[in-house]
Design a protein around this motif. Structure first.
Motif, PDB file in Angstrom:
ATOM      1  N   GLU A  68     -19.602  20.479  34.124  1.00 17.23           N
ATOM      2  CA  GLU A  68     -19.185  21.527  33.206  1.00 17.23           C
ATOM      3  C   GLU A  68     -18.551  20.912  31.979  1.00 17.23           C
ATOM      4  O   GLU A  68     -18.206  19.722  31.964  1.00 17.23           O
ATOM      5  CB  GLU A  68     -18.189  22.483  33.878  1.00 17.23           C
ATOM      6  N   THR A  85     -15.876  26.208  29.941  1.00 18.47           N
ATOM      7  CA  THR A  85     -14.591  26.897  29.996  1.00 18.47           C
ATOM      8  C   THR A  85     -13.838  26.622  28.703  1.00 18.47           C
ATOM      9  O   THR A  85     -13.730  25.464  28.273  1.00 18.47           O
ATOM     10  CB  THR A  85     -13.747  26.395  31.186  1.00 18.47           C
ATOM     11  N   ASP A 142     -13.750  29.466  20.927  1.00 18.08           N
ATOM     12  CA  ASP A 142     -14.492  30.557  21.554  1.00 18.08           C
ATOM     13  C   ASP A 142     -15.969  30.505  21.172  1.00 18.08           C
ATOM     14  O   ASP A 142     -16.845  30.704  22.021  1.00 18.08           O
ATOM     15  CB  ASP A 142     -13.896  31.904  21.145  1.00 18.08           C
ATOM     16  N   ARG A 165     -22.477  28.263  26.923  1.00 12.19           N
ATOM     17  CA  ARG A 165     -22.859  29.222  27.965  1.00 12.19           C
ATOM     18  C   ARG A 165     -24.213  29.849  27.675  1.00 12.19           C
ATOM     19  O   ARG A 165     -25.000  30.097  28.592  1.00 12.19           O
ATOM     20  CB  ARG A 165     -21.773  30.285  28.116  1.00 12.19           C
ATOM     21  N   VAL A 220     -15.314  21.565  29.372  1.00 14.89           N
ATOM     22  CA  VAL A 220     -14.066  22.280  29.130  1.00 14.89           C
ATOM     23  C   VAL A 220     -13.609  21.913  27.727  1.00 14.89           C
ATOM     24  O   VAL A 220     -13.589  20.732  27.362  1.00 14.89           O
ATOM     25  CB  VAL A 220     -12.984  21.901  30.156  1.00 14.89           C
ATOM     26  N   GLY A 251     -17.601  27.486  23.009  1.00  9.76           N
ATOM     27  CA  GLY A 251     -17.795  27.787  24.422  1.00  9.76           C
ATOM     28  C   GLY A 251     -18.935  28.746  24.646  1.00  9.76           C
ATOM     29  O   GLY A 251     -19.739  28.587  25.576  1.00  9.76           O
ATOM     30  N   ALA A 276     -10.313  26.452  27.278  1.00 11.30           N
ATOM     31  CA  ALA A 276      -9.008  26.275  27.912  1.00 11.30           C
ATOM     32  C   ALA A 276      -7.895  26.200  26.876  1.00 11.30           C
ATOM     33  O   ALA A 276      -8.057  25.603  25.801  1.00 11.30           O
ATOM     34  CB  ALA A 276      -9.003  25.006  28.758  1.00 11.30           C
ATOM     35  N   ASP A 317     -22.297  25.389  32.121  1.00 15.43           N
ATOM     36  CA  ASP A 317     -21.014  25.904  32.587  1.00 15.43           C
ATOM     37  C   ASP A 317     -19.924  25.419  31.638  1.00 15.43           C
ATOM     38  O   ASP A 317     -19.700  24.213  31.506  1.00 15.43           O
ATOM     39  CB  ASP A 317     -20.761  25.407  34.015  1.00 15.43           C
TER      40      ASP A 317
END
Length: 299
Positions: A137, A166, A152, A159, A139, A155, A168, A164
């Motif tokens: 993934e 995240t 945002d 996706r 992050v 990310g 954070a 995958d």
């Protein structure tokens, strides 16, 4: 979204190739690899079986919506200078080993700079071909912590491509945890020429755990809450999950290339307020090898 991958080696090509399933991707890399991708596309093998056809070049384009920086830590300043010639990069995301990369990029570039970590395993097996040794993934988030629209958007782009991801708000803690993982696994496996799982057993386990614990102490001195046993658990968890993998530093040593030890164990030495003999010794040993053996070529 137009995504530029600056530093299309093993990890950069793997992540860029996965993003190319959905987005417009430009790989910026070295000549032989770029020529192969232009001629026959980018072939991903191993845990991913895919051929994609991103644009490939040796210099960055004029603009992008997102730039992923995946060069070795010692090339970050050069990357920042090259990216500074772009008209617009939208945002810049570092997916690099070691610490300090985001500060170097932010000091030279006018766009938002994000920090990222990933546990994808990648190995370039030939020009235009990258083996995925483990799907992971990504992050990401602001390096100082908190939230940002740029994070945002980045990310969401991952996706959308089926990766995958995240976003954070606690990136400082995550970055120091990753540093503890790398400090324990990378130099130990590189110097011993063993797979990652070997650090779970003696005679190497004590050295790897010591490096992780010292990194946690340096993190605490920097104001980041990372306990020593938490750092050891993170290091051992990654070693267990990637037991059969060849660490990036071991790949560099076996290829006769300079390593990122200064941005990993060397960073711990620089930031520690108390003695860190394990990290200092590992940094010195790898640095001594580089001084005597490492060739000039950098991936």
């Amino acid at each position: 979204m137009h995504v530029v991958v600056f530093g299309a080696g093993s990890l950069g090509s793997l992540v860029g190739g996965l993003l190319a399933r959905t987005h417009e991707v430009t790989l910026v890399g070295r000549g032989e690899h770029v020529r192969a991708v232009r001629a026959d596309g980018l072939r991903l093998t191993g845990a991913v079986d895919l051929t994609v056809y991103p644009e490939a070049r040796t210099e960055p384009p004029a603009s992008a919506d997102l730039v992923l920086v995946t060069v070795k830590a010692f090339d970050t300043a050069d990357a920042a200078r090259a990216l500074g010639g772009m008209d617009d990069a939208g945002a810049v995301l570092s997916l690099q080993n070691g610490m300090g990369n985001e500060e170097t990029l932010a000091a030279a570039l006018p766009w938002p700079v994000l920090a990222g970590t990933t546990d994808f395993g990648a190995e370039r097996t030939g020009p235009g071909v990258v083996r995925c040794n483990g799907v992971g993934e990504v992050v990401l988030g602001p390096p100082e912590g908190g939230e940002s629209p740029a994070a945002d958007r980045a990310g969401g782009a991952f996706r959308e491509a089926g990766i995958d991801a995240t976003v954070a708000a606690d990136m400082p803690q995550r970055l120091w945890t990753k540093l503890a993982v790398n400090a324990g696994i990378n130099p130990v496996t590189a110097l011993s020429r063993v797979d990652n799982g070997a650090v779970l057993e003696e005679p190497l386990a004590g050295i790897a755990r010591g490096a992780a614990r010292e990194t946690a102490a340096a993190a605490t001195a920097a104001g980041v809450d990372l306990g020593p046993e938490e750092a050891v658990a993170a290091m051992e968890g990654v070693a267990r999950e990637t037991a059969d993998n060849v660490s990036s530093m071991r790949q560099d040593v076996e290829a006769g290339r300079p390593t990122e030890v200064d941005a990993i164990n060397g960073y711990v030495v620089e930031r520690a307020e108390e003695p860190v003999p394990v990290n200092r010794t590992l940094a010195a040993l790898v640095g001594g090898w580089e001084a005597g053996e490492a060739g000039p070529g950098r991936d």
